[in-house]
Design a protein around this motif. Structure first.
Motif, PDB file in Angstrom:
ATOM      1  N   SER A   4     -49.773  18.616 -10.395  1.00  0.00           N
ATOM      2  CA  SER A   4     -51.069  19.279 -10.515  1.00  0.00           C
ATOM      3  C   SER A   4     -50.921  20.507 -11.405  1.00  0.00           C
ATOM      4  O   SER A   4     -49.813  20.962 -11.710  1.00  0.00           O
ATOM      5  CB  SER A   4     -51.584  19.683  -9.135  1.00  0.00           C
ATOM      6  OG  SER A   4     -50.786  20.727  -8.605  1.00  0.00           O
ATOM      7  N   TYR A   5     -52.046  21.054 -11.800  1.00  0.00           N
ATOM      8  CA  TYR A   5     -52.046  22.233 -12.663  1.00  0.00           C
ATOM      9  C   TYR A   5     -51.340  23.399 -11.972  1.00  0.00           C
ATOM     10  O   TYR A   5     -50.530  24.089 -12.584  1.00  0.00           O
ATOM     11  CB  TYR A   5     -53.488  22.594 -13.008  1.00  0.00           C
ATOM     12  CG  TYR A   5     -53.619  23.824 -13.857  1.00  0.00           C
ATOM     13  CD1 TYR A   5     -53.357  23.772 -15.214  1.00  0.00           C
ATOM     14  CD2 TYR A   5     -54.003  25.038 -13.303  1.00  0.00           C
ATOM     15  CE1 TYR A   5     -53.477  24.896 -16.015  1.00  0.00           C
ATOM     16  CE2 TYR A   5     -54.130  26.167 -14.091  1.00  0.00           C
ATOM     17  CZ  TYR A   5     -53.861  26.087 -15.436  1.00  0.00           C
ATOM     18  OH  TYR A   5     -53.975  27.207 -16.216  1.00  0.00           O
ATOM     19  N   LYS A   6     -51.640  23.610 -10.683  1.00  0.00           N
ATOM     20  CA  LYS A   6     -50.999  24.712  -9.941  1.00  0.00           C
ATOM     21  C   LYS A   6     -49.499  24.509  -9.830  1.00  0.00           C
ATOM     22  O   LYS A   6     -48.727  25.458  -9.964  1.00  0.00           O
ATOM     23  CB  LYS A   6     -51.617  24.842  -8.549  1.00  0.00           C
ATOM     24  CG  LYS A   6     -52.875  25.613  -8.520  1.00  0.00           C
ATOM     25  CD  LYS A   6     -53.301  25.841  -7.083  1.00  0.00           C
ATOM     26  CE  LYS A   6     -54.279  26.975  -7.014  1.00  0.00           C
ATOM     27  NZ  LYS A   6     -54.626  27.325  -5.662  1.00  0.00           N
ATOM     28  N   ALA A   7     -49.083  23.282  -9.582  1.00  0.00           N
ATOM     29  CA  ALA A   7     -47.650  22.993  -9.468  1.00  0.00           C
ATOM     30  C   ALA A   7     -46.948  23.230 -10.802  1.00  0.00           C
ATOM     31  O   ALA A   7     -45.842  23.787 -10.840  1.00  0.00           O
ATOM     32  CB  ALA A   7     -47.435  21.561  -8.997  1.00  0.00           C
ATOM     33  N   ARG A   8     -47.592  22.807 -11.886  1.00  0.00           N
ATOM     34  CA  ARG A   8     -46.994  23.042 -13.208  1.00  0.00           C
ATOM     35  C   ARG A   8     -46.884  24.529 -13.502  1.00  0.00           C
ATOM     36  O   ARG A   8     -45.906  24.986 -14.077  1.00  0.00           O
ATOM     37  CB  ARG A   8     -47.796  22.343 -14.300  1.00  0.00           C
ATOM     38  CG  ARG A   8     -47.616  20.844 -14.272  1.00  0.00           C
ATOM     39  CD  ARG A   8     -48.239  20.145 -15.447  1.00  0.00           C
ATOM     40  NE  ARG A   8     -49.646  20.498 -15.575  1.00  0.00           N
ATOM     41  CZ  ARG A   8     -50.230  20.791 -16.721  1.00  0.00           C
ATOM     42  NH1 ARG A   8     -49.563  20.769 -17.834  1.00  0.00           N
ATOM     43  NH2 ARG A   8     -51.507  21.097 -16.760  1.00  0.00           N
ATOM     44  N   ARG A   9     -47.888  25.318 -13.114  1.00  0.00           N
ATOM     45  CA  ARG A   9     -47.824  26.772 -13.324  1.00  0.00           C
ATOM     46  C   ARG A   9     -46.679  27.386 -12.535  1.00  0.00           C
ATOM     47  O   ARG A   9     -45.957  28.255 -13.027  1.00  0.00           O
ATOM     48  CB  ARG A   9     -49.140  27.431 -12.936  1.00  0.00           C
ATOM     49  CG  ARG A   9     -50.207  27.237 -13.981  1.00  0.00           C
ATOM     50  CD  ARG A   9     -51.420  28.042 -13.641  1.00  0.00           C
ATOM     51  NE  ARG A   9     -51.092  29.455 -13.639  1.00  0.00           N
ATOM     52  CZ  ARG A   9     -51.778  30.379 -14.289  1.00  0.00           C
ATOM     53  NH1 ARG A   9     -52.817  30.025 -14.984  1.00  0.00           N
ATOM     54  NH2 ARG A   9     -51.436  31.626 -14.228  1.00  0.00           N
TER      55      ARG A   9
END
Length: 86
Positions: A4-9
């Motif tokens: 997910s976007y949060k995990a990638r961040r």
């Protein structure tokens, strides 16, 4: 399974704060084991190693600077101001 976007961040932050300094230490140590190469050769080694560390993490860093694609768009009709007629 895609991150997910949060995990990638979060992973990008971990990679930049922990992985990059560790990689720098490893690169300097590896070049130190060689007899001191000429300045130009040493520069080429560091530039090459600089590109190499980023290749496996391209998919994590891609799009991190953009807004969250999964977030709800802000509602244009909502305002935080009070109605002046009240």
């Amino acid at each position: 399974m895609a991150l997910s976007y949060k995990a990638r961040r979060r992973w990008a932050l971990v990679i930049l704060l922990v992985g990059m300094p560790a990689y720098i230490v490893a690169a300097v140590t590896a070049v130190g084991w060689l007899e001191r190469p000429s300045f130009l050769m040493e520069l080429l080694i560091y530039v090459g190693l600089g590109f190499l560390w980023a290749l496996p993490f391209r998919f994590i860093f891609k799009g991190i600077g953009q807004t969250d694609p999964d977030a709800e768009p802000p509602d244009a009709n909502k305002t935080d101001r009070q109605d002046p007629s009240v």
